[in-house]
Design an enzyme around this catalytic site. Structure first.
Site, PDB file in Angstrom:
ATOM      1  N   THR A 130      30.773  47.553  50.351  1.00  0.00           N
ATOM      2  CA  THR A 130      30.164  47.637  48.948  1.00  0.00           C
ATOM      3  C   THR A 130      28.821  47.203  49.043  1.00  0.00           C
ATOM      4  OG1 THR A 130      30.131  46.485  46.897  1.00  0.00           O
ATOM      5  CG2 THR A 130      31.108  45.302  48.559  1.00  0.00           C
ATOM      6  N   ASP A 131      28.058  47.582  48.132  1.00  0.00           N
ATOM      7  CA  ASP A 131      26.541  47.390  48.036  1.00  0.00           C
ATOM      8  C   ASP A 131      26.379  45.898  47.638  1.00  0.00           C
ATOM      9  OD1 ASP A 131      27.158  47.755  45.460  1.00  0.00           O
ATOM     10  OD2 ASP A 131      25.817  48.878  44.780  1.00  0.00           O
ATOM     11  N   GLU A 132      27.706  45.203  47.040  1.00  0.00           N
ATOM     12  CA  GLU A 132      27.416  43.946  46.622  1.00  0.00           C
ATOM     13  C   GLU A 132      27.098  42.881  47.764  1.00  0.00           C
ATOM     14  OE1 GLU A 132      30.106  42.617  43.394  1.00  0.00           O
ATOM     15  OE2 GLU A 132      30.202  44.546  42.568  1.00  0.00           O
ATOM     16  N   TYR A 155      33.913  37.643  45.598  1.00  0.00           N
ATOM     17  CA  TYR A 155      34.380  38.811  46.153  1.00  0.00           C
ATOM     18  C   TYR A 155      33.608  39.438  46.919  1.00  0.00           C
ATOM     19  CZ  TYR A 155      34.422  44.228  46.046  1.00  0.00           C
ATOM     20  OH  TYR A 155      34.123  45.543  46.436  1.00  0.00           O
ATOM     21  N   LYS A 159      33.576  40.242  51.331  1.00  0.00           N
ATOM     22  CA  LYS A 159      33.330  41.616  51.705  1.00  0.00           C
ATOM     23  C   LYS A 159      32.276  41.639  52.869  1.00  0.00           C
ATOM     24  CE  LYS A 159      34.875  45.258  50.777  1.00  0.00           C
ATOM     25  NZ  LYS A 159      36.085  46.116  51.215  1.00  0.00           N
ATOM     26  N   ASN A 254      23.723  48.204  31.882  1.00  0.00           N
ATOM     27  CA  ASN A 254      25.123  48.223  30.945  1.00  0.00           C
ATOM     28  C   ASN A 254      25.087  48.812  29.528  1.00  0.00           C
ATOM     29  OD1 ASN A 254      26.440  47.533  33.453  1.00  0.00           O
ATOM     30  ND2 ASN A 254      26.386  45.434  32.931  1.00  0.00           N
ATOM     31  N   HIS A 289      26.214  36.464  37.741  1.00  0.00           N
ATOM     32  CA  HIS A 289      26.232  37.850  37.500  1.00  0.00           C
ATOM     33  C   HIS A 289      24.994  38.441  38.103  1.00  0.00           C
ATOM     34  CE1 HIS A 289      26.922  40.959  34.181  1.00  0.00           C
ATOM     35  NE2 HIS A 289      26.811  41.665  35.251  1.00  0.00           N
TER      36      HIS A 289
HETATM   37  P1  NAD Z   1      41.608  48.871  43.896  1.00  0.00           P
HETATM   38  O1  NAD Z   1      41.630  47.553  43.604  1.00  0.00           O
HETATM   39  O2  NAD Z   1      41.487  50.029  42.943  1.00  0.00           O
HETATM   40  O3  NAD Z   1      42.717  49.251  45.067  1.00  0.00           O
HETATM   41  C1  NAD Z   1      42.754  48.592  46.209  1.00  0.00           C
HETATM   42  C2  NAD Z   1      44.079  48.990  46.916  1.00  0.00           C
HETATM   43  O4  NAD Z   1      44.476  48.010  48.062  1.00  0.00           O
HETATM   44  C3  NAD Z   1      45.452  49.006  45.905  1.00  0.00           C
HETATM   45  O5  NAD Z   1      46.230  49.880  46.205  1.00  0.00           O
HETATM   46  C4  NAD Z   1      46.056  47.431  46.417  1.00  0.00           C
HETATM   47  O6  NAD Z   1      47.358  47.727  46.340  1.00  0.00           O
HETATM   48  C5  NAD Z   1      45.720  47.380  47.880  1.00  0.00           C
HETATM   49  N1  NAD Z   1      45.958  46.308  48.548  1.00  0.00           N
HETATM   50  C6  NAD Z   1      45.391  44.975  48.151  1.00  0.00           C
HETATM   51  N2  NAD Z   1      45.748  44.137  48.761  1.00  0.00           N
HETATM   52  C7  NAD Z   1      46.504  44.462  49.730  1.00  0.00           C
HETATM   53  C8  NAD Z   1      47.185  43.859  50.907  1.00  0.00           C
HETATM   54  N3  NAD Z   1      47.328  42.632  51.250  1.00  0.00           N
HETATM   55  N4  NAD Z   1      48.085  45.091  51.703  1.00  0.00           N
HETATM   56  C9  NAD Z   1      47.990  46.143  51.523  1.00  0.00           C
HETATM   57  N5  NAD Z   1      47.166  46.989  50.586  1.00  0.00           N
HETATM   58  C10 NAD Z   1      46.656  46.122  49.725  1.00  0.00           C
HETATM   59  O7  NAD Z   1      40.210  49.022  44.731  1.00  0.00           O
HETATM   60  P2  NAD Z   1      38.977  50.128  44.692  1.00  0.00           P
HETATM   61  O8  NAD Z   1      38.019  50.017  43.580  1.00  0.00           O
HETATM   62  O9  NAD Z   1      39.925  51.532  44.925  1.00  0.00           O
HETATM   63  O10 NAD Z   1      38.232  49.703  46.091  1.00  0.00           O
HETATM   64  C11 NAD Z   1      38.816  50.260  47.382  1.00  0.00           C
HETATM   65  C12 NAD Z   1      37.646  49.765  48.315  1.00  0.00           C
HETATM   66  O11 NAD Z   1      36.349  50.309  48.142  1.00  0.00           O
HETATM   67  C13 NAD Z   1      37.568  48.281  48.438  1.00  0.00           C
HETATM   68  O12 NAD Z   1      37.443  47.689  49.791  1.00  0.00           O
HETATM   69  C14 NAD Z   1      36.285  47.777  47.677  1.00  0.00           C
HETATM   70  O13 NAD Z   1      35.743  46.660  48.089  1.00  0.00           O
HETATM   71  C15 NAD Z   1      35.595  49.099  48.083  1.00  0.00           C
HETATM   72  N6  NAD Z   1      34.656  49.551  47.379  1.00  0.00           N
HETATM   73  C16 NAD Z   1      34.782  49.790  45.830  1.00  0.00           C
HETATM   74  C17 NAD Z   1      33.680  50.185  44.997  1.00  0.00           C
HETATM   75  C18 NAD Z   1      34.110  50.485  43.580  1.00  0.00           C
HETATM   76  O14 NAD Z   1      33.201  50.585  42.574  1.00  0.00           O
HETATM   77  N7  NAD Z   1      35.445  50.504  43.131  1.00  0.00           N
HETATM   78  C19 NAD Z   1      32.467  50.429  45.236  1.00  0.00           C
HETATM   79  C20 NAD Z   1      32.140  50.174  46.715  1.00  0.00           C
HETATM   80  C21 NAD Z   1      33.245  49.615  47.552  1.00  0.00           C
HETATM   81  O1  DAU Z   2      28.905  47.895  43.531  1.00  0.00           O
HETATM   82  C1  DAU Z   2      30.062  48.117  43.967  1.00  0.00           C
HETATM   83  C2  DAU Z   2      31.066  47.215  43.215  1.00  0.00           C
HETATM   84  O2  DAU Z   2      31.417  47.762  41.758  1.00  0.00           O
HETATM   85  C3  DAU Z   2      32.427  47.363  43.906  1.00  0.00           C
HETATM   86  O3  DAU Z   2      32.389  46.678  45.162  1.00  0.00           O
HETATM   87  C4  DAU Z   2      33.374  46.587  43.179  1.00  0.00           C
HETATM   88  O4  DAU Z   2      34.832  46.596  43.651  1.00  0.00           O
HETATM   89  C5  DAU Z   2      33.667  47.042  41.544  1.00  0.00           C
HETATM   90  O5  DAU Z   2      34.664  46.358  41.091  1.00  0.00           O
HETATM   91  C6  DAU Z   2      32.256  47.098  41.153  1.00  0.00           C
HETATM   92  O6  DAU Z   2      31.889  45.787  40.671  1.00  0.00           O
HETATM   93  P1  DAU Z   2      30.973  45.411  39.511  1.00  0.00           P
HETATM   94  O7  DAU Z   2      31.077  43.932  38.996  1.00  0.00           O
HETATM   95  O8  DAU Z   2      29.587  45.966  39.183  1.00  0.00           O
HETATM   96  O9  DAU Z   2      31.791  46.144  38.453  1.00  0.00           O
HETATM   97  P2  DAU Z   2      32.747  45.790  36.881  1.00  0.00           P
HETATM   98  O10 DAU Z   2      33.243  47.275  36.348  1.00  0.00           O
HETATM   99  O11 DAU Z   2      33.406  44.889  37.041  1.00  0.00           O
HETATM  100  O12 DAU Z   2      31.180  45.532  36.104  1.00  0.00           O
HETATM  101  C7  DAU Z   2      30.159  46.535  35.814  1.00  0.00           C
HETATM  102  C8  DAU Z   2      29.122  46.025  35.207  1.00  0.00           C
HETATM  103  O13 DAU Z   2      29.646  45.619  33.634  1.00  0.00           O
HETATM  104  C9  DAU Z   2      28.605  44.686  35.644  1.00  0.00           C
HETATM  105  O14 DAU Z   2      27.282  44.245  35.225  1.00  0.00           O
HETATM  106  C10 DAU Z   2      29.644  43.631  34.491  1.00  0.00           C
HETATM  107  C11 DAU Z   2      29.698  44.267  33.332  1.00  0.00           C
HETATM  108  N1  DAU Z   2      30.765  44.236  32.519  1.00  0.00           N
HETATM  109  C12 DAU Z   2      32.219  44.149  33.046  1.00  0.00           C
HETATM  110  C13 DAU Z   2      33.383  44.069  32.483  1.00  0.00           C
HETATM  111  C14 DAU Z   2      34.656  44.328  33.124  1.00  0.00           C
HETATM  112  C15 DAU Z   2      30.922  43.746  31.179  1.00  0.00           C
HETATM  113  O15 DAU Z   2      29.818  43.811  30.730  1.00  0.00           O
HETATM  114  N2  DAU Z   2      32.085  43.595  30.434  1.00  0.00           N
HETATM  115  C16 DAU Z   2      33.274  43.699  31.415  1.00  0.00           C
HETATM  116  O16 DAU Z   2      34.404  43.671  30.355  1.00  0.00           O
END
Ligand code: NAD
Ligand code: DAU
Length: 349
Positions: A130-132, A155, A159, A254, A289
């Site tokens: 992730t970019d985080e 988190y 990562k 946001n 945040h």
């Molecule tokens: P998600 O939470 O929707 O899915 C995670 C999946 O991993 C689920 O299906 C869960 O059951 C599985 N999992 C969790 N723990 C496990 C374990 N111990 N063994 C096997 N499976 C397990 O996550 P996502 O948003 O789809 O993110 C997927 C990946 O991409 C993550 O590594 C996250 O860090 C990365 N990522 C997410 C975003 C985003 O915006 N969502 C952006 C950049 C990178």
């Molecule tokens: O940047 C990549 C990341 O993006 C991934 O690695 C993470 O897995 C993914 O969850 C996401 O993280 P964020 O924290 O940016 O996403 P989230 O959807 O939780 O929140 C997006 C923005 O909105 C953040 O600034 C927090 C804000 N927010 C979020 C929620 C859930 C609110 O203001 N209210 C809310 O209820």
């Protein structure tokens, strides 16, 4: 070609599984997922009967299980997405993130290393990050692959740690790894705890929209199917040992994004203009945040030719339409009934 995809029942993982099954019918795709609260096999209902697809319920935190799995299968590649992924949950329960994201990744590296020790040629361990991990930007600048790691949440710290282990296994043992760091994804099948699906769900149910702080934080949004396409390109063409940033050049505060969502939903739900925005409620800010994320994906574009395929306005409209057309999916996920079904089938996660 036999690829192991971890976390394939989650949001991004399900799109990656679908993408590989449909784009590469000659590959076998094994989806390894523990079906935590975020894993839902309904996300793959349209492809799970394909002959080249296999699902295994298993836990990446179980090192012995992974060693066995790799002994009894000859995986050519791993695309590792399984993780705990929600920042707010990491603030409430950091240890779970260390166990899954750090230990789970190291277990997977160990299993791949043991299985490929007699020949790494043609193998690939692709870690999705992730970019985080880069921390938070001020009002200008972009994250490049050279930006120093500076994670702030449990988190992102977990990562970042897993990324370091992946690089260490490349440098120490010669494991053929590649890493990508992507910005915020949006699209279908995202668990409604994350901003976009949570707010769509709340707007449709006339529930308050909890905006953290002043809503001034900036995120760089990418359509999940464009992320899956980038993963395909990097899996096949990325250089071993390299990192690629993936992003949409699409920054939104946001509050601007939430107002846009409200306007789209007013129109789709036949409400008067301004009706949904009345649900906006400012709440206490998220601890630690990060102010702004923005990705420079020039390297991926220049070296591997990837660019996002659709505009944010189009992608967001498609996304809203998908959630409104799939309210049963949303209701099952929010009520937890999907998990009761899996618990009967496989036992608890
Ligand atoms: P998600 O939470 O929707 O899915 C995670 C999946 O991993 C689920 O299906 C869960 O059951 C599985 N999992 C969790 N723990 C496990 C374990 N111990 N063994 C096997 N499976 C397990 O996550 P996502 O948003 O789809 O993110 C997927 C990946 O991409 C993550 O590594 C996250 O860090 C990365 N990522 C997410 C975003 C985003 O915006 N969502 C952006 C950049 C990178
Ligand atoms: O940047 C990549 C990341 O993006 C991934 O690695 C993470 O897995 C993914 O969850 C996401 O993280 P964020 O924290 O940016 O996403 P989230 O959807 O939780 O929140 C997006 C923005 O909105 C953040 O600034 C927090 C804000 N927010 C979020 C929620 C859930 C609110 O203001 N209210 C809310 O209820």
């Amino acid at each position: 070609m036999h690829i192991l995809i971890t976390g394939g029942a989650g949001f991004i993982g399900s799109h990656v599984v679908r993408h590989f099954l449909k784009s590469y019918p000659s590959y076998t795709v094994t989806n390894l997922d523990n079906l935590t609260y975020a894993g839902n096999l309904a996300n793959l209902a349209d492809v799970d009967k394909m002959a080249n697809y296999r699902f295994i319920k298993g836990d990446i935190t179980d090192g012995a299980f992974l060693l066995n799995l790799f002994e009894s299968n000859r995986f050519d590649g791993v695309i590792h997405l399984a993780a705990e992924s929600h920042v707010d949950r990491s603030i409430a329960n950091p240890t779970e993130f260390v166990v899954t994201n750090v230990l789970g990744t190291v277990n997977l590296l160990n299993a791949a290393r043991a299985s490929w020790q007699n020949g790494m040629e043609g193998k690939r361990f692709y870690h999705i990050s992730t970019d985080e991990v880069y921390g938070s930007l001020g009002s200008d600048g972009l994250f490049t692959e050279q930006t120093a790691y500076d994670p702030h949440s449990p988190y992102s710290a977990s990562k970042a740690s897993s990324d370091h282990f992946v690089r260490a296994y490349h440098d120490t043992y010669g494991l053929p790894v590649v890493i990508s760091n992507c910005s915020n994804n949006y699209g279908s099948f995202q668990f409604p705890e994350k901003l976009i699906p949570l707010f769509i769900n709340n707007i449709r149910q006339n529930k308050p929209l909890p905006v953290y702080g002043k809503g001034e934080n900036v995120r760089d949004w990418l359509w999940v199917e464009d992320h899956a396409q980038a993963i395909d390109v990097i899996y096949h063409q990325g250089k071993s040992g390299e990192t690629y940033n993936i992003g949409g050049h699409n920054e939104w505060t946001n509050i601007d994004l939430i107002r846009l969502l409200c306007r789209i939903l007013d129109q789709k739900l036949g409400r008067e203009a301004g009706e949904s925005a009345k649900l906006i409620t400012y709440v206490t800010d998220r601890a630690g945040h990060d102010l702004r994320y923005a990705i420079d994906s020039t390297k991926l574009q220049r070296e591997l030719g990837w660019v996002p395929s659709i505009s944010f306005e189009k992608g967001l409209e498609l996304t809203v339409e998908w959630y409104l057309a799939n309210q049963v999916w949303l209701d099952n996920v929010t009520s937890g009934s999907y998990q009761h079904y899996y618990q009967k089938m496989y036992g608890r996660a």
